[in-house]
Write a protein that holds these residues in place. Structure first.
Motif, PDB file in Angstrom:
ATOM      1  N   MET A   1       0.866  -1.245  -0.114  1.00 54.91           N
ATOM      2  CA  MET A   1      -0.107  -0.144  -0.138  1.00 54.91           C
ATOM      3  C   MET A   1       0.845   1.457  -0.257  1.00 54.91           C
ATOM      4  N   LEU A   2       2.263   1.130   0.034  1.00 55.55           N
ATOM      5  CA  LEU A   2       2.937   2.473   0.212  1.00 55.55           C
ATOM      6  C   LEU A   2       3.418   2.849  -1.219  1.00 55.55           C
ATOM      7  N   THR A   3       2.309   3.591  -1.906  1.00 56.65           N
ATOM      8  CA  THR A   3       2.574   4.253  -3.162  1.00 56.65           C
ATOM      9  C   THR A   3       3.389   5.512  -3.133  1.00 56.65           C
ATOM     10  N   GLY A   4       3.081   6.266  -1.848  1.00 55.68           N
ATOM     11  CA  GLY A   4       3.406   7.653  -1.626  1.00 55.68           C
ATOM     12  C   GLY A   4       2.609   8.705  -2.391  1.00 55.68           C
ATOM     13  N   ASP A   5       1.382   8.069  -3.031  1.00 57.28           N
ATOM     14  CA  ASP A   5       0.504   8.954  -3.633  1.00 57.28           C
ATOM     15  C   ASP A   5      -0.495   9.494  -2.571  1.00 57.28           C
ATOM     16  N   ILE A   6      -0.525  10.632  -2.150  1.00 62.46           N
ATOM     17  CA  ILE A   6      -1.506  11.228  -1.139  1.00 62.46           C
ATOM     18  C   ILE A   6      -2.421  12.233  -1.721  1.00 62.46           C
ATOM     19  N   ARG A   7      -2.641  12.365  -2.931  1.00 62.53           N
ATOM     20  CA  ARG A   7      -3.305  13.548  -3.677  1.00 62.53           C
ATOM     21  C   ARG A   7      -4.768  13.253  -3.155  1.00 62.53           C
ATOM     22  N   GLY A   8      -5.451  14.368  -2.872  1.00 61.69           N
ATOM     23  CA  GLY A   8      -6.859  14.377  -2.567  1.00 61.69           C
ATOM     24  C   GLY A   8      -7.085  14.160  -1.293  1.00 61.69           C
ATOM     25  N   LYS A   9      -6.023  13.663  -0.397  1.00 65.57           N
ATOM     26  CA  LYS A   9      -6.204  13.147   0.990  1.00 65.57           C
ATOM     27  C   LYS A   9      -6.528  14.543   1.738  1.00 65.57           C
ATOM     28  N   LYS A  10      -7.222  14.362   2.899  1.00 63.53           N
ATOM     29  CA  LYS A  10      -7.679  15.606   3.870  1.00 63.53           C
ATOM     30  C   LYS A  10      -7.012  15.148   4.971  1.00 63.53           C
ATOM     31  N   ILE A  11      -5.999  16.310   5.121  1.00 63.05           N
ATOM     32  CA  ILE A  11      -5.403  16.054   6.429  1.00 63.05           C
ATOM     33  C   ILE A  11      -5.506  17.163   7.563  1.00 63.05           C
ATOM     34  N   GLY A  12      -5.898  16.973   8.626  1.00 60.14           N
ATOM     35  CA  GLY A  12      -6.569  17.717   9.742  1.00 60.14           C
ATOM     36  C   GLY A  12      -5.377  18.324  10.625  1.00 60.14           C
TER      37      GLY A  12
END
Length: 495
Positions: free
Chosen positions: A255-266
Protein backbone atom coordinates in the motif's frame (compact mmCIF):
# COMPACT_ATOMS: atom_id res chain seq x y z
CA UNK A 1 28.75 -6.33 2.50
CA UNK A 2 30.08 -4.30 5.41
CA UNK A 3 28.16 -2.71 8.29
CA UNK A 4 25.33 -5.21 7.91
CA UNK A 5 23.77 -4.08 11.21
CA UNK A 6 23.16 -0.64 9.65
CA UNK A 7 20.69 -2.05 7.12
CA UNK A 8 16.96 -1.67 7.49
CA UNK A 9 14.52 -4.58 7.22
CA UNK A 10 13.65 -4.01 3.54
CA UNK A 11 17.31 -3.67 2.44
CA UNK A 12 18.38 -6.70 4.48
CA UNK A 13 15.48 -8.80 3.17
CA UNK A 14 16.39 -7.95 -0.43
CA UNK A 15 20.09 -8.69 0.22
CA UNK A 16 19.15 -12.09 1.73
CA UNK A 17 16.95 -12.95 -1.28
CA UNK A 18 19.71 -12.01 -3.74
CA UNK A 19 22.24 -14.09 -1.82
CA UNK A 20 24.43 -11.02 -1.10
CA UNK A 21 24.53 -11.98 2.58
CA UNK A 22 23.16 -14.58 4.99
CA UNK A 23 21.08 -14.35 8.13
CA UNK A 24 24.04 -15.76 10.07
CA UNK A 25 26.27 -12.89 8.86
CA UNK A 26 23.57 -10.30 9.62
CA UNK A 27 23.05 -11.76 13.08
CA UNK A 28 26.78 -11.89 13.84
CA UNK A 29 27.10 -8.21 12.85
CA UNK A 30 24.28 -7.27 15.22
CA UNK A 31 25.62 -9.40 18.09
CA UNK A 32 29.03 -7.74 17.68
CA UNK A 33 27.39 -4.27 17.75
CA UNK A 34 25.39 -5.21 20.87
CA UNK A 35 28.49 -6.39 22.72
CA UNK A 36 30.25 -3.10 21.90
CA UNK A 37 27.31 -0.98 23.10
CA UNK A 38 26.95 -1.81 26.80
CA UNK A 39 27.19 1.94 27.51
CA UNK A 40 23.69 2.33 26.03
CA UNK A 41 22.24 -0.34 28.35
CA UNK A 42 19.67 -1.17 25.64
CA UNK A 43 19.91 -4.98 25.63
CA UNK A 44 19.36 -6.37 29.14
CA UNK A 45 19.09 -10.11 28.40
CA UNK A 46 21.24 -11.17 25.44
CA UNK A 47 20.30 -14.40 23.65
CA UNK A 48 23.13 -15.11 21.17
CA UNK A 49 22.55 -18.90 21.19
CA UNK A 50 18.87 -18.52 20.25
CA UNK A 51 19.84 -15.90 17.66
CA UNK A 52 22.38 -18.10 15.90
CA UNK A 53 20.08 -21.12 15.94
CA UNK A 54 17.24 -19.10 14.38
CA UNK A 55 19.59 -17.46 11.85
CA UNK A 56 20.79 -20.88 10.61
CA UNK A 57 17.20 -22.11 10.34
CA UNK A 58 16.23 -18.92 8.46
CA UNK A 59 19.06 -19.39 5.95
CA UNK A 60 17.72 -22.89 5.21
CA UNK A 61 14.20 -21.49 4.67
CA UNK A 62 15.48 -18.75 2.36
CA UNK A 63 17.50 -21.31 0.35
CA UNK A 64 14.37 -23.42 -0.05
CA UNK A 65 12.38 -20.38 -1.28
CA UNK A 66 8.94 -19.40 0.09
CA UNK A 67 10.40 -17.44 3.03
CA UNK A 68 8.22 -14.59 4.40
CA UNK A 69 9.48 -10.97 4.46
CA UNK A 70 10.77 -11.08 8.08
CA UNK A 71 12.71 -14.32 7.56
CA UNK A 72 16.32 -14.07 8.71
CA UNK A 73 16.05 -10.50 10.02
CA UNK A 74 17.60 -9.85 13.48
CA UNK A 75 15.36 -7.91 15.88
CA UNK A 76 15.14 -7.02 19.58
CA UNK A 77 12.17 -7.83 21.82
CA UNK A 78 10.99 -5.43 24.55
CA UNK A 79 11.22 -7.01 28.02
CA UNK A 80 7.41 -6.74 28.35
CA UNK A 81 6.88 -9.65 25.91
CA UNK A 82 7.03 -13.10 27.49
CA UNK A 83 9.62 -15.22 25.71
CA UNK A 84 9.81 -18.94 26.46
CA UNK A 85 12.77 -19.88 28.67
CA UNK A 86 14.20 -16.32 28.54
CA UNK A 87 13.93 -13.86 31.47
CA UNK A 88 10.86 -11.65 31.00
CA UNK A 89 10.87 -9.18 33.86
CA UNK A 90 9.04 -6.12 32.54
CA UNK A 91 12.11 -4.31 33.98
CA UNK A 92 10.84 -4.96 37.52
CA UNK A 93 12.53 -6.44 40.58
CA UNK A 94 9.28 -8.23 41.48
CA UNK A 95 9.64 -10.51 38.40
CA UNK A 96 13.27 -11.37 39.13
CA UNK A 97 14.06 -14.86 37.91
CA UNK A 98 10.77 -15.26 35.99
CA UNK A 99 11.29 -17.35 32.83
CA UNK A 100 7.93 -18.04 31.16
CA UNK A 101 7.04 -21.49 29.87
CA UNK A 102 5.18 -19.87 26.97
CA UNK A 103 5.71 -17.32 24.20
CA UNK A 104 3.67 -14.14 23.67
CA UNK A 105 1.52 -14.25 20.53
CA UNK A 106 3.39 -11.33 18.91
CA UNK A 107 6.89 -12.72 19.53
CA UNK A 108 5.64 -16.17 18.37
CA UNK A 109 4.28 -14.66 15.13
CA UNK A 110 7.63 -12.96 14.52
CA UNK A 111 9.48 -16.21 15.25
CA UNK A 112 7.14 -18.11 12.90
CA UNK A 113 7.89 -15.52 10.22
CA UNK A 114 11.58 -16.46 10.61
CA UNK A 115 12.83 -13.36 12.43
CA UNK A 116 15.87 -13.71 14.69
CA UNK A 117 15.58 -12.69 18.36
CA UNK A 118 18.84 -11.06 19.53
CA UNK A 119 17.68 -10.53 23.12
CA UNK A 120 15.39 -8.56 25.44
CA UNK A 121 15.37 -4.78 25.55
CA UNK A 122 15.35 -2.29 28.41
CA UNK A 123 12.19 -0.36 29.29
CA UNK A 124 10.48 1.55 32.09
CA UNK A 125 9.26 -0.73 34.87
CA UNK A 126 5.91 -2.25 33.82
CA UNK A 127 5.98 0.31 30.97
CA UNK A 128 5.31 3.14 33.43
CA UNK A 129 7.45 6.08 32.43
CA UNK A 130 8.43 8.44 29.62
CA UNK A 131 12.21 8.39 30.01
CA UNK A 132 13.34 4.80 30.75
CA UNK A 133 14.55 5.90 34.20
CA UNK A 134 12.32 3.55 36.23
CA UNK A 135 13.96 0.30 35.08
CA UNK A 136 15.45 -2.22 37.51
CA UNK A 137 18.28 -2.59 34.96
CA UNK A 138 19.19 1.10 35.20
CA UNK A 139 18.63 3.81 32.58
CA UNK A 140 18.65 3.10 28.89
CA UNK A 141 20.76 5.78 27.18
CA UNK A 142 20.12 7.48 23.85
CA UNK A 143 22.85 7.17 21.21
CA UNK A 144 22.21 10.85 20.40
CA UNK A 145 24.10 13.75 22.01
CA UNK A 146 23.46 17.51 22.08
CA UNK A 147 26.15 19.06 19.92
CA UNK A 148 29.49 18.58 21.71
CA UNK A 149 27.80 18.03 25.08
CA UNK A 150 28.57 14.74 26.84
CA UNK A 151 25.37 14.71 28.92
CA UNK A 152 23.48 11.44 28.62
CA UNK A 153 20.05 11.86 27.06
CA UNK A 154 16.89 9.81 27.46
CA UNK A 155 15.85 7.62 24.51
CA UNK A 156 12.25 8.18 25.70
CA UNK A 157 9.96 5.69 27.38
CA UNK A 158 8.67 3.23 28.05
CA UNK A 159 10.17 1.53 24.96
CA UNK A 160 13.52 3.28 25.51
CA UNK A 161 15.71 0.23 25.02
CA UNK A 162 13.95 -0.52 21.72
CA UNK A 163 14.40 3.05 20.46
CA UNK A 164 18.05 3.22 21.53
CA UNK A 165 18.88 -0.18 19.96
CA UNK A 166 17.25 0.67 16.60
CA UNK A 167 18.78 4.18 16.44
CA UNK A 168 22.24 2.82 17.29
CA UNK A 169 21.97 0.00 14.70
CA UNK A 170 22.23 -2.77 17.30
CA UNK A 171 19.28 -4.50 15.63
CA UNK A 172 17.37 -3.98 12.40
CA UNK A 173 14.09 -3.30 14.24
CA UNK A 174 12.44 -3.95 17.61
CA UNK A 175 9.08 -4.53 19.23
CA UNK A 176 7.58 -1.87 21.46
CA UNK A 177 4.32 -1.35 23.33
CA UNK A 178 2.30 1.83 23.56
CA UNK A 179 -0.13 2.62 26.40
CA UNK A 180 0.05 6.43 26.28
CA UNK A 181 2.80 7.12 23.74
CA UNK A 182 5.47 4.54 24.65
CA UNK A 183 6.28 3.70 21.01
CA UNK A 184 5.77 7.09 19.39
CA UNK A 185 7.56 9.33 21.93
CA UNK A 186 10.82 7.25 22.00
CA UNK A 187 10.73 7.00 18.19
CA UNK A 188 10.47 10.80 17.96
CA UNK A 189 13.33 11.25 20.45
CA UNK A 190 15.69 8.93 18.53
CA UNK A 191 14.98 9.68 14.86
CA UNK A 192 13.25 6.34 14.25
CA UNK A 193 9.76 5.32 13.11
CA UNK A 194 7.22 3.88 15.55
CA UNK A 195 3.62 2.88 14.88
CA UNK A 196 0.92 2.10 17.42
CA UNK A 197 -1.74 0.14 15.55
CA UNK A 198 -5.49 0.25 16.20
CA UNK A 199 -6.42 -1.27 19.57
CA UNK A 200 -7.09 -4.94 18.84
CA UNK A 201 -4.90 -5.19 15.73
CA UNK A 202 -2.07 -6.98 17.59
CA UNK A 203 -2.74 -9.61 20.25
CA UNK A 204 -1.96 -8.61 23.84
CA UNK A 205 -1.67 -12.25 24.94
CA UNK A 206 1.63 -12.92 26.70
CA UNK A 207 2.50 -9.21 27.02
CA UNK A 208 2.78 -8.17 30.68
CA UNK A 209 -0.27 -5.97 31.24
CA UNK A 210 -0.11 -2.32 32.35
CA UNK A 211 -3.54 -0.91 31.35
CA UNK A 212 -5.52 -3.51 29.44
CA UNK A 213 -7.85 -1.15 27.56
CA UNK A 214 -4.94 1.01 26.33
CA UNK A 215 -1.93 -1.31 25.75
CA UNK A 216 -1.02 -2.15 22.16
CA UNK A 217 2.12 -3.65 20.62
CA UNK A 218 3.80 -2.24 17.54
CA UNK A 219 7.11 -2.13 15.64
CA UNK A 220 9.97 0.37 16.02
CA UNK A 221 12.00 0.58 12.84
CA UNK A 222 14.42 2.62 10.73
CA UNK A 223 11.88 3.56 8.04
CA UNK A 224 8.16 3.58 7.24
CA UNK A 225 8.61 0.70 4.79
CA UNK A 226 10.24 -1.36 7.54
CA UNK A 227 7.32 -0.52 9.86
CA UNK A 228 4.87 -1.82 7.21
CA UNK A 229 6.83 -5.07 6.81
CA UNK A 230 7.12 -5.78 10.54
CA UNK A 231 3.59 -4.69 11.45
CA UNK A 232 2.12 -7.18 8.99
CA UNK A 233 4.03 -10.01 10.69
CA UNK A 234 2.88 -8.90 14.18
CA UNK A 235 -0.84 -8.48 13.40
CA UNK A 236 -3.67 -10.97 13.18
CA UNK A 237 -6.58 -12.39 15.13
CA UNK A 238 -5.78 -14.37 18.29
CA UNK A 239 -8.53 -16.40 20.02
CA UNK A 240 -6.49 -16.15 23.26
CA UNK A 241 -7.12 -12.37 23.41
CA UNK A 242 -10.79 -11.39 23.63
CA UNK A 243 -9.99 -7.85 22.42
CA UNK A 244 -8.19 -9.11 19.29
CA UNK A 245 -10.01 -8.17 16.07
CA UNK A 246 -11.03 -10.85 13.60
CA UNK A 247 -9.96 -8.92 10.52
CA UNK A 248 -7.74 -9.92 7.63
CA UNK A 249 -4.30 -8.31 7.71
CA UNK A 250 -3.58 -6.43 4.47
CA UNK A 251 -0.21 -6.31 2.73
CA UNK A 252 0.83 -3.00 4.29
CA UNK A 253 4.02 -2.72 2.22
CA UNK A 254 2.09 -3.03 -1.06
CA UNK A 255 0.00 0.00 0.00
CA UNK A 256 3.07 2.29 0.11
CA UNK A 257 2.61 4.26 -3.10
CA UNK A 258 3.49 7.66 -1.66
CA UNK A 259 0.47 9.06 -3.55
CA UNK A 260 -1.65 11.14 -1.16
CA UNK A 261 -3.28 13.44 -3.72
CA UNK A 262 -6.77 14.42 -2.63
CA UNK A 263 -6.27 13.22 0.95
CA UNK A 264 -7.57 15.52 3.67
CA UNK A 265 -5.13 16.11 6.54
CA UNK A 266 -6.53 17.72 9.67
CA UNK A 267 -4.58 20.16 11.87
CA UNK A 268 -6.17 20.27 15.36
CA UNK A 269 -6.10 23.76 16.88
CA UNK A 270 -6.18 22.32 20.44
CA UNK A 271 -2.66 20.89 19.99
CA UNK A 272 -1.17 24.40 19.84
CA UNK A 273 -0.12 24.39 23.47
CA UNK A 274 0.98 27.40 25.50
CA UNK A 275 4.74 27.47 25.86
CA UNK A 276 5.31 25.03 22.99
CA UNK A 277 8.89 25.54 21.71
CA UNK A 278 9.10 27.50 18.46
CA UNK A 279 11.04 24.66 16.83
CA UNK A 280 8.16 22.23 17.41
CA UNK A 281 5.65 24.74 16.00
CA UNK A 282 7.82 25.33 12.92
CA UNK A 283 8.32 21.60 12.35
CA UNK A 284 4.55 21.11 12.49
CA UNK A 285 3.93 23.91 9.95
CA UNK A 286 6.69 22.55 7.71
CA UNK A 287 5.16 19.07 7.90
CA UNK A 288 1.79 20.42 6.83
CA UNK A 289 3.44 22.25 3.90
CA UNK A 290 5.24 19.02 2.85
CA UNK A 291 1.97 17.09 2.79
CA UNK A 292 0.30 19.96 0.88
CA UNK A 293 3.10 19.92 -1.68
CA UNK A 294 2.52 16.17 -2.08
CA UNK A 295 -1.08 16.88 -3.08
CA UNK A 296 -2.97 16.63 0.21
CA UNK A 297 -5.54 19.18 1.33
CA UNK A 298 -4.77 20.73 4.73
CA UNK A 299 -7.82 21.58 6.85
CA UNK A 300 -8.16 23.08 10.31
CA UNK A 301 -10.10 20.85 12.72
CA UNK A 302 -11.21 20.93 16.34
CA UNK A 303 -10.87 18.16 18.92
CA UNK A 304 -12.51 20.07 21.80
CA UNK A 305 -12.01 17.55 24.59
CA UNK A 306 -8.24 17.26 24.08
CA UNK A 307 -7.49 19.34 27.20
CA UNK A 308 -9.07 16.64 29.39
CA UNK A 309 -7.08 13.79 27.83
CA UNK A 310 -4.07 13.78 30.17
CA UNK A 311 -6.09 13.87 33.41
CA UNK A 312 -8.47 11.21 32.09
CA UNK A 313 -5.54 9.01 31.03
CA UNK A 314 -3.81 9.39 34.41
CA UNK A 315 -6.98 8.18 36.13
CA UNK A 316 -7.83 5.27 33.79
CA UNK A 317 -4.30 3.90 33.29
CA UNK A 318 -3.36 3.73 37.01
CA UNK A 319 -6.81 2.27 37.84
CA UNK A 320 -6.25 -0.58 35.39
CA UNK A 321 -2.64 -0.95 36.54
CA UNK A 322 -3.63 -1.32 40.20
CA UNK A 323 -5.97 -4.12 39.17
CA UNK A 324 -3.45 -5.84 36.86
CA UNK A 325 -0.54 -5.59 39.29
CA UNK A 326 -2.48 -7.18 42.15
CA UNK A 327 -1.30 -10.57 40.82
CA UNK A 328 2.30 -9.88 41.93
CA UNK A 329 2.13 -11.10 45.50
CA UNK A 330 5.20 -13.31 45.98
CA UNK A 331 3.11 -16.47 45.99
CA UNK A 332 3.24 -17.99 42.51
CA UNK A 333 6.21 -16.57 40.61
CA UNK A 334 8.88 -13.88 40.70
CA UNK A 335 10.43 -12.46 43.83
CA UNK A 336 9.35 -13.20 47.40
CA UNK A 337 10.58 -11.11 50.32
CA UNK A 338 12.46 -12.77 53.19
CA UNK A 339 10.06 -13.12 56.08
CA UNK A 340 10.69 -13.03 59.81
CA UNK A 341 9.30 -15.40 62.39
CA UNK A 342 5.65 -14.65 63.05
CA UNK A 343 5.06 -12.99 59.65
CA UNK A 344 1.83 -14.06 57.98
CA UNK A 345 0.49 -13.78 54.44
CA UNK A 346 -0.32 -10.05 54.79
CA UNK A 347 3.29 -9.28 55.80
CA UNK A 348 4.52 -11.38 52.87
CA UNK A 349 2.40 -9.37 50.41
CA UNK A 350 3.44 -6.04 51.94
CA UNK A 351 7.18 -6.78 52.10
CA UNK A 352 7.28 -8.38 48.63
CA UNK A 353 5.53 -5.45 46.99
CA UNK A 354 7.51 -2.84 48.92
CA UNK A 355 10.77 -4.47 47.77
CA UNK A 356 9.66 -5.51 44.31
CA UNK A 357 7.91 -2.43 42.92
CA UNK A 358 9.83 0.76 42.17
CA UNK A 359 8.66 4.23 43.24
CA UNK A 360 6.82 5.11 40.03
CA UNK A 361 4.93 1.82 39.99
CA UNK A 362 4.03 2.23 43.68
CA UNK A 363 2.80 5.77 42.97
CA UNK A 364 0.58 4.66 40.10
CA UNK A 365 -0.80 1.64 41.97
CA UNK A 366 -1.73 3.92 44.87
CA UNK A 367 -3.36 6.48 42.56
CA UNK A 368 -5.24 3.68 40.81
CA UNK A 369 -6.44 2.10 44.04
CA UNK A 370 -7.58 5.52 45.27
CA UNK A 371 -9.66 6.34 42.18
CA UNK A 372 -11.33 2.90 42.32
CA UNK A 373 -12.13 3.10 46.02
CA UNK A 374 -15.76 3.27 47.14
CA UNK A 375 -15.99 7.01 47.82
CA UNK A 376 -14.13 8.14 44.68
CA UNK A 377 -15.15 5.67 41.93
CA UNK A 378 -17.83 7.97 40.48
CA UNK A 379 -15.94 11.21 41.08
CA UNK A 380 -12.79 10.05 39.27
CA UNK A 381 -12.89 6.72 37.43
CA UNK A 382 -16.43 6.92 36.00
CA UNK A 383 -15.98 10.56 35.07
CA UNK A 384 -12.70 9.76 33.29
CA UNK A 385 -14.44 7.01 31.33
CA UNK A 386 -17.12 9.48 30.21
CA UNK A 387 -14.42 11.95 29.12
CA UNK A 388 -12.74 9.13 27.18
CA UNK A 389 -16.00 8.55 25.27
CA UNK A 390 -16.15 12.26 24.38
CA UNK A 391 -12.52 12.22 23.18
CA UNK A 392 -13.29 9.21 20.98
CA UNK A 393 -16.36 10.99 19.58
CA UNK A 394 -14.26 14.08 18.71
CA UNK A 395 -12.14 11.88 16.42
CA UNK A 396 -15.17 10.07 14.99
CA UNK A 397 -16.77 13.42 14.08
CA UNK A 398 -13.62 14.64 12.34
CA UNK A 399 -13.21 11.42 10.34
CA UNK A 400 -16.93 11.42 9.46
CA UNK A 401 -16.44 14.93 8.03
CA UNK A 402 -14.01 13.51 5.47
CA UNK A 403 -10.61 13.93 7.16
CA UNK A 404 -8.25 11.02 6.28
CA UNK A 405 -5.48 11.63 8.81
CA UNK A 406 -4.49 14.13 11.49
CA UNK A 407 -1.04 15.74 11.74
CA UNK A 408 0.35 16.80 15.16
CA UNK A 409 3.73 17.09 16.86
CA UNK A 410 4.84 13.79 18.44
CA UNK A 411 6.43 15.33 21.56
CA UNK A 412 6.50 18.77 23.22
CA UNK A 413 10.32 18.93 22.97
CA UNK A 414 13.41 17.08 21.81
CA UNK A 415 14.99 14.45 24.10
CA UNK A 416 15.94 15.77 27.55
CA UNK A 417 18.88 14.74 29.73
CA UNK A 418 18.65 11.78 32.09
CA UNK A 419 17.90 13.12 35.55
CA UNK A 420 16.69 16.50 34.25
CA UNK A 421 13.04 15.74 35.05
CA UNK A 422 13.41 14.80 38.66
CA UNK A 423 11.29 12.74 41.03
CA UNK A 424 10.29 16.00 42.70
CA UNK A 425 7.55 16.72 40.16
CA UNK A 426 6.25 13.63 38.34
CA UNK A 427 3.60 15.75 36.60
CA UNK A 428 6.35 17.38 34.48
CA UNK A 429 7.22 13.91 33.17
CA UNK A 430 3.55 13.07 32.56
CA UNK A 431 3.20 16.17 30.37
CA UNK A 432 5.51 14.49 27.85
CA UNK A 433 2.54 12.38 26.77
CA UNK A 434 0.38 15.39 25.93
CA UNK A 435 0.21 14.71 22.15
CA UNK A 436 0.03 10.93 22.31
CA UNK A 437 -2.46 9.82 25.00
CA UNK A 438 -5.58 10.85 23.02
CA UNK A 439 -4.75 8.19 20.42
CA UNK A 440 -4.72 5.44 23.08
CA UNK A 441 -7.90 6.69 24.75
CA UNK A 442 -9.67 6.56 21.36
CA UNK A 443 -8.03 3.25 20.31
CA UNK A 444 -6.75 4.77 17.05
CA UNK A 445 -3.60 4.03 15.02
CA UNK A 446 -0.80 6.61 15.32
CA UNK A 447 2.69 6.82 13.83
CA UNK A 448 5.73 8.96 14.64
CA UNK A 449 7.97 9.92 11.72
CA UNK A 450 11.33 11.72 12.10
CA UNK A 451 11.03 15.07 10.36
CA UNK A 452 13.98 17.25 11.36
CA UNK A 453 16.64 18.25 13.88
CA UNK A 454 16.50 20.93 16.57
CA UNK A 455 19.20 23.58 16.93
CA UNK A 456 21.24 21.22 19.13
CA UNK A 457 21.20 18.51 16.47
CA UNK A 458 18.58 16.29 18.16
CA UNK A 459 15.78 14.54 16.23
CA UNK A 460 12.22 15.85 16.24
CA UNK A 461 9.23 13.81 15.12
CA UNK A 462 5.76 14.43 13.75
CA UNK A 463 2.74 12.26 14.51
CA UNK A 464 0.05 11.15 12.08
CA UNK A 465 -3.22 9.77 13.48
CA UNK A 466 -5.37 7.56 11.26
CA UNK A 467 -8.83 6.04 11.08
CA UNK A 468 -9.44 2.77 12.95
CA UNK A 469 -8.15 -0.31 11.06
CA UNK A 470 -6.68 1.81 8.28
CA UNK A 471 -3.01 1.36 9.15
CA UNK A 472 -2.22 0.84 5.44
CA UNK A 473 -3.55 4.27 4.52
CA UNK A 474 -1.82 5.82 7.55
CA UNK A 475 1.52 4.20 6.64
CA UNK A 476 1.18 5.52 3.08
CA UNK A 477 0.63 9.09 4.34
CA UNK A 478 3.61 8.62 6.67
CA UNK A 479 5.63 7.34 3.69
CA UNK A 480 4.84 10.53 1.75
CA UNK A 481 5.85 12.64 4.78
CA UNK A 482 9.06 10.64 5.23
CA UNK A 483 9.99 11.10 1.56
CA UNK A 484 9.32 14.84 1.74
CA UNK A 485 11.21 15.35 5.02
CA UNK A 486 14.20 13.34 3.78
CA UNK A 487 15.45 12.69 7.33
CA UNK A 488 18.75 10.76 7.13
CA UNK A 489 20.64 11.98 10.24
CA UNK A 490 22.31 9.33 12.42
CA UNK A 491 23.88 9.72 15.86
CA UNK A 492 27.67 10.06 15.98
CA UNK A 493 29.12 6.94 17.55
CA UNK A 494 30.52 7.67 21.06
CA UNK A 495 29.65 4.44 22.88
Amino acid sequence: MSDLNKLGLAEARDALRKGDTTSVELTEACLKAIDAADALNAFVHKTPEIAMERAKAADERIKAGEAPSMCGLPIGIKDLFCTKGVPSQAASKILEGFKPEYESTVSQKLADAGSVMLGKLNMDEFAMGSSNETSVYGNAVSPWRRGNDDAQLTPGGSSGGSASAVAADLCLAATGTDTGGSIRQPAAFTGTVGIKPTYGRCSRWGIVAFASSLDQAGPMTKSVRDAAIMLEAMCGHDPKDSTSAELTVPDFEAMLTGDIRGKKIGIPKEYRMDGMPGEIGKLWSDGAEMLKAAGAEIVDISLPHTKYALPAYYVIAPAEASSNLARYDGVRYGRRATLEAGDGITEMYEKTRAEGFGHEVQRRVMVGTYVLSAGFYDAYYNRARKVRTLIKKDFEDVFAAGVDAILTPATPSAAFGLGEMTEADPVQMYLNDVFTVTVNLAGLPGIAVPAGLDKQGLPLGLQLIGKPWEEGDLLNTAYALENAAGFVAKPQQWW
